[in-house]
Design a protein around this motif. Structure first.
Motif, PDB file in Angstrom:
ATOM      1  N   THR A  18       0.919   6.962   0.875  1.00 56.75           N
ATOM      2  CA  THR A  18      -0.022   7.124  -0.230  1.00 56.75           C
ATOM      3  C   THR A  18      -1.234   7.930   0.207  1.00 56.75           C
ATOM      4  OG1 THR A  18       0.664   4.997  -1.181  1.00 56.75           O
ATOM      5  CG2 THR A  18      -1.449   5.901  -1.906  1.00 56.75           C
ATOM      6  N   GLY A  31      -3.424   9.418  -8.197  1.00 60.47           N
ATOM      7  CA  GLY A  31      -2.728   8.218  -8.642  1.00 60.47           C
ATOM      8  C   GLY A  31      -3.304   7.713  -9.957  1.00 60.47           C
ATOM      9  N   LEU A  90       1.511  -0.320  -7.075  1.00 64.80           N
ATOM     10  CA  LEU A  90       1.389  -0.388  -5.619  1.00 64.80           C
ATOM     11  C   LEU A  90       0.938  -1.771  -5.175  1.00 64.80           C
ATOM     12  CD1 LEU A  90       1.227   0.843  -2.779  1.00 64.80           C
ATOM     13  CD2 LEU A  90      -1.079   1.655  -3.342  1.00 64.80           C
ATOM     14  N   ILE A 112       3.334   9.757  -3.961  1.00 64.87           N
ATOM     15  CA  ILE A 112       2.834   8.407  -4.225  1.00 64.87           C
ATOM     16  C   ILE A 112       3.872   7.584  -4.978  1.00 64.87           C
ATOM     17  CG2 ILE A 112       1.083   7.055  -5.443  1.00 64.87           C
ATOM     18  CD1 ILE A 112      -0.879   9.325  -4.964  1.00 64.87           C
TER      19      ILE A 112
END
Length: 292
Positions: A102, A113, A121, A245
């Motif tokens: 990430t 993101g 996440l 991501i």
């Protein structure tokens, strides 16, 4: 969204691949399995040789060698560490690859993101952490008077972290490389360099390979699964709208497969809390896909 489906496929195959890897290691040593399945995977890539050579930019001979060397180090570290520390501790440390991937996606590839990917996440991390930590906590609570902390040499902890960083670097390089080359070119040269690196490692260390390794059917299956999974992942990276991501989160679907296979193949006990954790991870995966 085809790229997301390809990454999800990669994660599912990776889950089955871990099961096959465990089966393969019951018959041969870690290094034997590691070298032979890398070599066999390269054989699967040979039909793509014409496409790999056609229009291949010369500078990528060096650039892909860098990626292959990074993975060469990652696999050596992860296998060595896993052979010397408890699997529960390895699992917790291995989660750091999500954070590293990430970070590379945000700071190197300049990806942004969304709120959904952030919530996804957090849920995935919670599910994975609870999956790995809860059994150890239960063990300690049940053996308060006799439990002794295991002494883990720091070198193996650093090896796991090094493996996670190397895998994150490799994923970032994939995304960058796929801007100029295709999946056939990346996979062919990547695997060729890996075979060369492991071959040199065996020569320098004077490691012998037993003839039985070539008769280990699990290694052949492992090689095929590795080939198709990486093919799907490289194609996904070729899409301009794909994000490291999100891909990192989708790869965690492998954990769900491991739980199911642990129940029905390896007959593991105390499956209830694992199913609960799998549910949290699945919710995290679904939420991370919203808005993509």
């Amino acid at each position: 969204m085809l790229w997301a489906g390809l990454v999800l496929f990669y994660g599912i195959v990776k889950g089955f691949r871990d099961v096959v890897k465990k089966k393969a290691l019951t018959k041969n040593t870690v290094m034997e399995v590691l070298f032979v399945y890398t070599f066999l995977t390269f054989l699967f890539c040979i039909p793509e040789a014409p496409a790999a050579f056609k229009g291949f930019p010369p500078k990528f001979f060096f650039l892909i060698a860098i990626k292959s060397f990074v993975i060469f180090i990652a696999w050596i570290c992860s296998f060595k560490a896993l052979d010397n520390i408890p699997i529960s501790l390895y699992g917790v440390l291995d989660l750091s690859r999500i954070l590293f991937s990430t970070a590379f996606g945000i700071f190197v590839l300049k990806e942004k993101g969304s709120i959904y990917s952030t919530v996804g996440l957090l849920l995935i991390l919670f599910g994975l952490l609870f999956l790995k930590i809860y059994p150890e906590m239960k063990k300690r609570s049940d053996t308060r008077s006799t439990y002794k902390a295991e002494k883990i040499p720091p070198i193996y902890v650093w090896m796991v972290l090094a493996s996670c960083i190397c895998n994150a670097i490799s994923g970032c390089l994939d995304k960058i490389y796929m801007r100029d080359i295709n999946s056939s070119q990346l996979q062919f040269w990547y695997m060729l360099y890996l075979v060369v690196f492991y071959g040199l490692y065996f020569i320098v260390r004077r490691i012998k390979i037993s003839s039985s390794v070539w008769k280990n059917g699990w290694i052949w299956l492992l090689s095929f699964l590795f080939f198709i999974a990486d093919k799907a992942l490289f194609i996904a990276n070729s899409y301009t709208d794909s994000k490291v991501i999100i891909m990192t989160l989708l790869k965690q679907s492998a954990c769900i497969i491991s739980i199911v296979c642990g129940k029905f193949i390896f007959k593991e006990k105390n499956i209830g809390y694992k199913i609960f954790c799998a549910g949290i991870i699945l919710v995290g995966l679904v939420i991370s896909m919203i808005g993509q």
